[in-house]
Scaffold this active site. Structure first.
Site, mmCIF file in Angstrom:
data_model
loop_
_atom_site.group_PDB
_atom_site.id
_atom_site.type_symbol
_atom_site.label_atom_id
_atom_site.label_comp_id
_atom_site.label_asym_id
_atom_site.label_seq_id
_atom_site.Cartn_x
_atom_site.Cartn_y
_atom_site.Cartn_z
ATOM 1 N N SER A 123 0.825 -1.204 0.000
ATOM 2 C CA SER A 123 0.000 0.000 0.000
ATOM 3 C C SER A 123 0.864 1.262 0.000
ATOM 4 O O SER A 123 0.613 2.199 -0.760
ATOM 5 C CB SER A 123 -0.930 -0.011 1.214
ATOM 6 O OG SER A 123 -1.782 1.101 1.200
ATOM 7 N N HIS A 182 -2.500 7.280 3.779
ATOM 8 C CA HIS A 182 -2.755 5.832 3.780
ATOM 9 C C HIS A 182 -4.053 5.500 4.510
ATOM 10 O O HIS A 182 -4.832 4.659 4.065
ATOM 11 C CB HIS A 182 -1.571 5.109 4.426
ATOM 12 C CG HIS A 182 -1.738 3.646 4.554
ATOM 13 N ND1 HIS A 182 -2.101 3.043 5.747
ATOM 14 C CD2 HIS A 182 -1.605 2.647 3.659
ATOM 15 C CE1 HIS A 182 -2.177 1.736 5.570
ATOM 16 N NE2 HIS A 182 -1.887 1.463 4.316
ATOM 17 N N ARG A 201 1.184 8.450 6.421
ATOM 18 C CA ARG A 201 0.282 7.610 7.215
ATOM 19 C C ARG A 201 -1.139 8.167 7.178
ATOM 20 O O ARG A 201 -2.100 7.405 7.117
ATOM 21 C CB ARG A 201 0.781 7.473 8.657
ATOM 22 C CG ARG A 201 -0.032 6.432 9.379
ATOM 23 C CD ARG A 201 0.758 5.487 10.237
ATOM 24 N NE ARG A 201 1.866 4.793 9.677
ATOM 25 C CZ ARG A 201 1.824 3.556 9.146
ATOM 26 N NH1 ARG A 201 0.680 2.901 9.049
ATOM 27 N NH2 ARG A 201 2.909 2.979 8.720
#
Length: 195
Positions: A12, A38, A35
């Site tokens: 990912s 994501h 992050r």
């Protein structure tokens, strides 16, 4: 303790970096930006987030030295890994001019005092209340979501001069707020050789 990253997470992040060049960000900023992106699969956070490496470095050190982490709702707490958090929402009561979220912030501050990391991912009123306290936070991750008060509370956070991670738009939420804190948790502590 080294964190074991699952192959799906590795893939990912590889795909994220194939779509968006984050290499120009300083290390902690890059960790938070990636992050958060994501967690929401939303590349727009790269230009929507407002944060500074100069705020993240001491916050990272405080977090790894054991500073308390306060969250506005249990949903944020559920997303934070490897760390106990303080959430006083269950104990809070609303009243005239005071939401439960704002009261929970007051209760949490009474418990932890100055120097905590505050992670607000749901309630703009929690962030607004925090700004009225003399909390001297190590960092405020202010990413509440919504069409009423979210963008305004984040603008007030940025105007306060407190060390912060926020964003400009109404977007946010528990997942992205927890992701921003996790980025700091997961980022390695610099060794004495690199200091």
């Amino acid at each position: 303790m080294n964190r074991i990253v699952h192959p799906i997470e590795q893939e990912s992040f590889r795909r994220l970096r194939a779509r968006l060049d984050t290499s120009h960000f300083p290390p902690l900023t890059r960790a938070v930006v990636e992050r958060v992106i994501h967690s929401a699969a939303d590349l727009e956070y790269a230009s929507d987030l407002v944060l500074a490496e100069a705020d993240l470095v001491p916050a990272h050190a405080a977090l790894h030295a054991g500073a308390p982490v306060v969250v506005d709702v249990e949903m944020v707490a559920a997303g934070i890994t490897r760390r106990r958090t303080v959430c006083r929402l269950k104990d809070a009561r609303s009243g005239p001019g005071l939401t439960r979220s704002a009261h929970a912030v007051r209760l949490a501050y009474e418990e932890v005092g100055p120097g905590a990391l505050w992670v607000i991912g749901c309630a703009p009123t929690a962030l607004e209340e925090l700004l009225t306290l003399d909390a001297a936070p190590a960092l405020v991750i202010g990413l509440p979501v919504g069409f009423v008060g979210a963008a305004e509370s984040k603008a007030a956070l940025r105007a306060s001069g407190l060390p912060a991670v926020s964003n400009v738009s109404e977007k946010g939420g528990s997942a992205v707020a927890a992701a921003a804190l996790n980025a700091l948790l997961y980022h390695p502590i610099p060794s004495e050789e690199t200091l």
